[in-house]
Design a protein around this motif. Structure first.
Motif, short mmCIF file in Angstrom:
data_model
loop_
_atom_site.label_atom_id
_atom_site.label_comp_id
_atom_site.label_asym_id
_atom_site.label_seq_id
_atom_site.Cartn_x
_atom_site.Cartn_y
_atom_site.Cartn_z
N VAL A 178 -110.25 -4.01 -114.99
CA VAL A 178 -109.80 -5.55 -115.19
C VAL A 178 -110.52 -6.37 -116.33
CG1 VAL A 178 -109.05 -5.79 -112.87
CG2 VAL A 178 -111.16 -6.60 -113.14
N VAL A 179 -109.83 -7.61 -116.46
CA VAL A 179 -110.38 -8.57 -117.18
C VAL A 179 -110.34 -9.89 -116.40
CG1 VAL A 179 -109.96 -10.20 -119.10
CG2 VAL A 179 -109.82 -7.82 -119.45
N VAL A 180 -111.75 -10.46 -116.33
CA VAL A 180 -111.91 -11.74 -115.43
C VAL A 180 -112.03 -12.86 -116.41
CG1 VAL A 180 -112.97 -12.90 -113.63
CG2 VAL A 180 -113.06 -10.50 -113.74
N GLU A 181 -111.04 -13.77 -116.43
CA GLU A 181 -111.18 -14.99 -117.20
C GLU A 181 -111.35 -16.09 -116.93
OE1 GLU A 181 -107.94 -13.41 -120.54
OE2 GLU A 181 -107.60 -15.34 -119.66
N GLU A 182 -111.66 -17.11 -117.94
CA GLU A 182 -111.62 -18.47 -117.32
C GLU A 182 -110.49 -19.13 -117.56
OE1 GLU A 182 -113.20 -22.02 -120.63
OE2 GLU A 182 -112.75 -20.00 -121.35
N TYR A 183 -110.07 -19.95 -116.48
CA TYR A 183 -108.97 -20.57 -116.33
C TYR A 183 -108.53 -21.70 -117.33
CZ TYR A 183 -104.86 -23.03 -114.25
OH TYR A 183 -103.51 -23.72 -114.31
N LEU A 184 -107.63 -21.36 -118.11
CA LEU A 184 -106.85 -22.48 -119.19
C LEU A 184 -105.77 -23.28 -118.63
CD1 LEU A 184 -106.56 -19.92 -121.97
CD2 LEU A 184 -108.35 -21.50 -121.82
N SER A 185 -106.09 -24.57 -118.73
CA SER A 185 -105.36 -25.57 -118.10
C SER A 185 -104.24 -26.12 -119.35
CB SER A 185 -105.67 -26.67 -117.20
OG SER A 185 -106.30 -27.40 -118.19
N GLY A 186 -103.03 -26.43 -119.01
CA GLY A 186 -101.96 -27.15 -120.02
C GLY A 186 -100.90 -26.31 -120.22
N PRO A 187 -99.80 -26.88 -120.91
CA PRO A 187 -98.66 -26.10 -120.74
C PRO A 187 -98.51 -25.01 -121.83
CG PRO A 187 -98.58 -28.37 -122.07
CD PRO A 187 -99.93 -28.35 -121.39
N GLU A 188 -97.79 -23.92 -121.37
CA GLU A 188 -97.76 -22.74 -121.93
C GLU A 188 -96.58 -22.87 -122.96
OE1 GLU A 188 -97.79 -19.09 -119.56
OE2 GLU A 188 -99.03 -20.23 -117.97
N VAL A 189 -96.86 -22.04 -124.07
CA VAL A 189 -96.26 -21.75 -125.41
C VAL A 189 -96.00 -20.54 -125.72
CG1 VAL A 189 -95.76 -22.48 -127.71
CG2 VAL A 189 -96.72 -24.11 -126.26
N SER A 190 -94.96 -20.15 -126.02
CA SER A 190 -94.51 -18.61 -126.44
C SER A 190 -94.16 -18.72 -127.98
CB SER A 190 -93.58 -17.72 -125.80
OG SER A 190 -93.67 -17.83 -124.52
N LEU A 191 -95.05 -18.34 -128.74
CA LEU A 191 -94.84 -18.36 -130.28
C LEU A 191 -94.69 -16.99 -130.78
CD1 LEU A 191 -94.60 -20.13 -132.78
CD2 LEU A 191 -96.84 -19.69 -133.38
N PHE A 192 -93.33 -16.69 -131.21
CA PHE A 192 -93.10 -15.44 -131.79
C PHE A 192 -93.41 -15.40 -133.45
CE2 PHE A 192 -89.68 -14.64 -128.47
CZ PHE A 192 -90.68 -14.83 -127.33
N VAL A 193 -93.96 -14.30 -134.03
CA VAL A 193 -94.12 -14.30 -135.28
C VAL A 193 -93.52 -12.99 -135.95
CG1 VAL A 193 -96.01 -14.39 -137.18
CG2 VAL A 193 -96.35 -15.60 -134.97
N VAL A 194 -93.00 -13.22 -136.91
CA VAL A 194 -92.31 -11.85 -137.52
C VAL A 194 -93.23 -11.49 -138.57
CG1 VAL A 194 -90.51 -10.85 -138.73
CG2 VAL A 194 -89.81 -12.15 -136.83
N THR A 195 -93.66 -10.32 -138.83
CA THR A 195 -94.98 -9.87 -139.79
C THR A 195 -94.80 -8.60 -140.29
OG1 THR A 195 -97.25 -9.95 -140.17
CG2 THR A 195 -96.46 -9.24 -137.89
N ASP A 196 -94.93 -8.57 -141.56
CA ASP A 196 -95.07 -7.10 -142.16
C ASP A 196 -96.51 -6.67 -142.19
OD1 ASP A 196 -96.15 -8.55 -144.19
OD2 ASP A 196 -94.41 -8.30 -145.64
N GLY A 197 -97.37 -7.21 -141.49
CA GLY A 197 -98.77 -7.21 -141.39
C GLY A 197 -99.62 -7.88 -142.48
N GLU A 198 -99.04 -8.51 -143.40
CA GLU A 198 -99.57 -9.44 -144.16
C GLU A 198 -99.01 -11.07 -144.10
OE1 GLU A 198 -101.90 -8.88 -147.02
OE2 GLU A 198 -102.13 -6.90 -146.97
N THR A 199 -97.70 -10.98 -144.57
CA THR A 199 -96.93 -12.08 -144.50
C THR A 199 -96.43 -12.45 -142.96
OG1 THR A 199 -96.19 -12.02 -146.84
CG2 THR A 199 -95.13 -13.58 -145.48
N ALA A 200 -96.35 -13.53 -142.77
CA ALA A 200 -96.12 -13.83 -141.00
C ALA A 200 -95.22 -15.12 -141.07
CB ALA A 200 -97.43 -14.05 -140.25
#
Ligand code: AMP
Ligand code: GLY
Length: 422
Positions: A178-200
Motif C-alpha cells: 500500500v501507499v499511505v498518504e497525507e490527506y489533500l483537501s480541496g475540489p478535485e480536477v481531472s486534467l487530460f494531457v495528450v502528449t508524444d513524450g515531448e510536446t504536451a
C-alpha cells in the motif's frame, strides 16, 4: 486512415464517436467494443490485455493507428507489441504505464521530478506485523482523514479515505502492498494531457464524481458523472499544472528511458497551497472523457495520430465548442459492490446515451446490463445548467430494474457553489 480502438467501456464508446466523426477516418474497428458502438465501428473479439492478440488484430485489420483505451492492456505492454509491428499506437509503453500501474512508482517519479503531491509512505508488507506497525506510524504522522491506497491497479476502488483508524489499518492489511498518504483537501480536477513524450497539449479540465452517493457519500467508484469546463478554476491553473507537473514528469520519464506518449491523466486536488497531484493515470478517464470529447471540435483521430507519431509540435491548437458538457452515469443494482447483470435495458439507443456495461443477450439479441456502470447520458448545453438538464433527461428515459444514479452531478458548479480554497 484505418483505426483500431481497444476497449469496450463508456470511455471507448465516447472515443469511437469522436474517431468516427473525424473525416480522416475511413474505417473504425473496435475490439471488443460494446453494443452502443455497433453503429460507428466494426466490432471484433479480442483478448484486450494480451499483447500478441492485439498486435495480430492490428495487422489483420490493416490499422494505421491503434488507440488503446483501458489501463490493463497498457500496463501489460500492448502498445509495445503494436509498435513492434510498425503500427502507430496511441498509448504509453508498459514501462511508462507504470505511472498508473504502481502507486509507489508514481510517487517515486513525482519525488524525483519535484512534482507537488501528498507526502506518502510506500509499505510493501502491510499484511505482516512489521508492516502494520509502519502503516500505523504513517497514519499517526499524517492524522485523520486517513488515506490508504492499494499499490496496484484497482479500477479506482482500491483507495480508502476514512476517519476511522481501524478501517484504514484493515484495508492496508487486506492489500498487503500500500501507499499511505497525507490527506489533500480541496475540489478535485481531472486534467487530460495528450502528449508524444515531448510536446504536451492539455484538454479542457473536468471534474469527476467518485463517490457513489449524492453529496459525495458512500464508497468510491470508477466515477459516477463528470462535467466540463470548470468555471470556478482559478485562471492560470492549467498553465501552472503543465509547468510544475506535466513537463517535469514527462522529462523524468524520458530520463528513465521510458518516455510517456499517449494520454497522461493528472488527477489533482486544488488545495489552499495550490494544485497537488492525487494520482496519475496512463489513459483517458472514465466518465470525464464522455464530457470532454463532447466539446472537442478538433478532429480526434488526427490529434491522437500526431501524438502516436511524435508530430504533436506541428499540430494546430485545439478548438473547443462553446458551452458546457455533463455526463451522468447510470449504474446497476449493487455497484460498486458486486453488480447485478443480465437485466433488460430500454431507451439506450438515443443519441447522447453512451454505453459501458451493456451486452446483447445471445437468446434474443435484447440489450442487457453487463457490468457495474451500464451507460451514461452525455449532453452539451449553452451552460452547465442546460447541459445538466439535457443529460438528466437522457438518463431518465432509460429503463433498467434496480438502477441508480447520482442526482447532483455538476449541481454545485452550476449554482456557483464550488470554490477553490483561498
Ligand atoms: P485515486 O485512485 O488515487 O485517484 O484515489 C481515488 C479517490 O480517493 C480520489 O479521487 C480522491 O477522491 C480520493 N483520494 C485519493 N488520495 C487522496 C488524498 N491524498 N487526499 C484526499 N483524497 C484522496
Ligand atoms: N474517472 C476516474 C478514472 O477514470 O480513473
Amino acid at each position: 486512415m484505418r483505426v483500431l480502438l481497444i476497449g469496450g467501456g463508456g470511455r471507448e464508446h465516447a472515443l469511437a464517436l469522436g474517431l468516427a466523426a473525424d473525416p480522416a477516418v475511413d474505417h473504425l474497428t473496435a475490439a471488443p467494443g460494446n453494443p452502443g458502438m455497433a453503429g460507428v465501428a466494426e466490432l471484433r473479439e479480442v483478448s484486450a490485455a494480451d499483447p500478441a492478440s492485439v498486435a495480430a488484430l492490428a495487422v489483420e485489420t490493416r490499422a494505421d493507428l491503434v488507440v488503446i483505451g483501458p489501463e490493463a492492456p497498457l500496463v501489460a505492454g500492448v502498445a509495445d507489441a503494436v509498435r513492434a509491428k510498425g503500427i502507430a499506437c496511441f498509448g504509453p509503453s508498459g514501462g511508462a504505464a507504470r505511472i498508473e500501474g504502481s502507486k509507489a512508482f508514481a510517487k517515486d517519479v513525482m519525488a524525483a521530478a519535484g512534482v507537488p503531491t501528498a507526502r506518502a509512505y510506500a509499505v510493501t508488507d502491510a499484511d505482516r506485523p512489521e508492516g502494520t506497525a509502519t502503516v500505523a506510524r504513517a497514519l499517526d504522522e499524517f492524522g485523520a482523514p486517513y488515506v490508504v491506497k492499494d499499490d496496484g491497479l484497482a479500477a479506482g476502488k482500491g483507495v480508502v479515505v476514512t476517519d476511522d483508524r481501524a478501517v484504514a489499518l484493515t484495508h492496508a492489511a487486506a492489500c498487503g502492498q500500500v501507499v499511505v498518504e497525507e490527506y489533500l483537501s480541496g475540489p478535485e480536477v481531472s486534467l487530460f494531457v495528450v502528449t508524444d513524450g515531448e510536446t504536451a497539449l492539455p484538454l479542457l479540465p473536468a471534474q469527476d464524481f467518485k463517490r457513489v452517493g449524492d453529496g459525495d457519500t458512500g464508497p468510491n467508484t470508477g466515477g459516477m458523472g463528470a462535467y466540463t469546463p470548470l468555471g470556478w478554476l482559478p485562471e492560470g491553473t492549467v498553465e501552472q499544472v503543465m509547468a510544475t507537473v506535466v513537463q517535469p514528469t514527462l522529462a523524468e520519464l524520458r530520463g528513465r528511458g521510458t518516455p510517456f506518449s499517449g494520454l497522461l491523466y493528472v488527477g489533482l486536488a486544488i488545495t489552499p497551497d495550490g494544485p497537488r497531484v492525487i494520482e496519475f493515470n496512463a489513459r483517458f478517464g472514465d466518465p470525464e472523457t464522455q464530457a470532454v470529447l463532447a466539446l472537442l471540435e478538433t478532429p480526434l483521430a488526427g490529434l491522437l495520430h500526431a501524438a502516436a507519431t511524435g508530430t504533436l509540435a506541428g499540430h494546430p491548437p485545439l478548438r473547443w465548442r462553446p458551452g458546457a458538457a455533463v455526463t451522468v452515469v447510470l449504474a446497476s443494482a449493487g455497484y460498486p459492490g458486486t453488480p447485478r447483470t443480465g437485466d433488460v435495458v430500454t431507451g439506450a439507443d438515443r443519441a447522447g446515451i453512451i454505453h459501458a456495461g451493456t451486452a446483447r443477450r445471445a437468446a434474443d439479441g435484447a440489450l442487457v446490463s453487463a457490468g457495474g456502470r451500464v451507460l451514461s447520458g452525455t449532453a452539451v448545453g449553452a451552460d452547465l445548467a442546460a447541459a445538466r438538464d439535457a443529460a438528466y433527461a437522457l438518463v431518465a428515459g432509460v429503463g433498467l430494474d434496480g438502477a441508480h444514479y447520482r442526482r447532483d452531478i455538476a449541481e454545485a458548479a452550476a449554482a456557483g457553489r464550488v470554490t477553490p480554497p483561498a
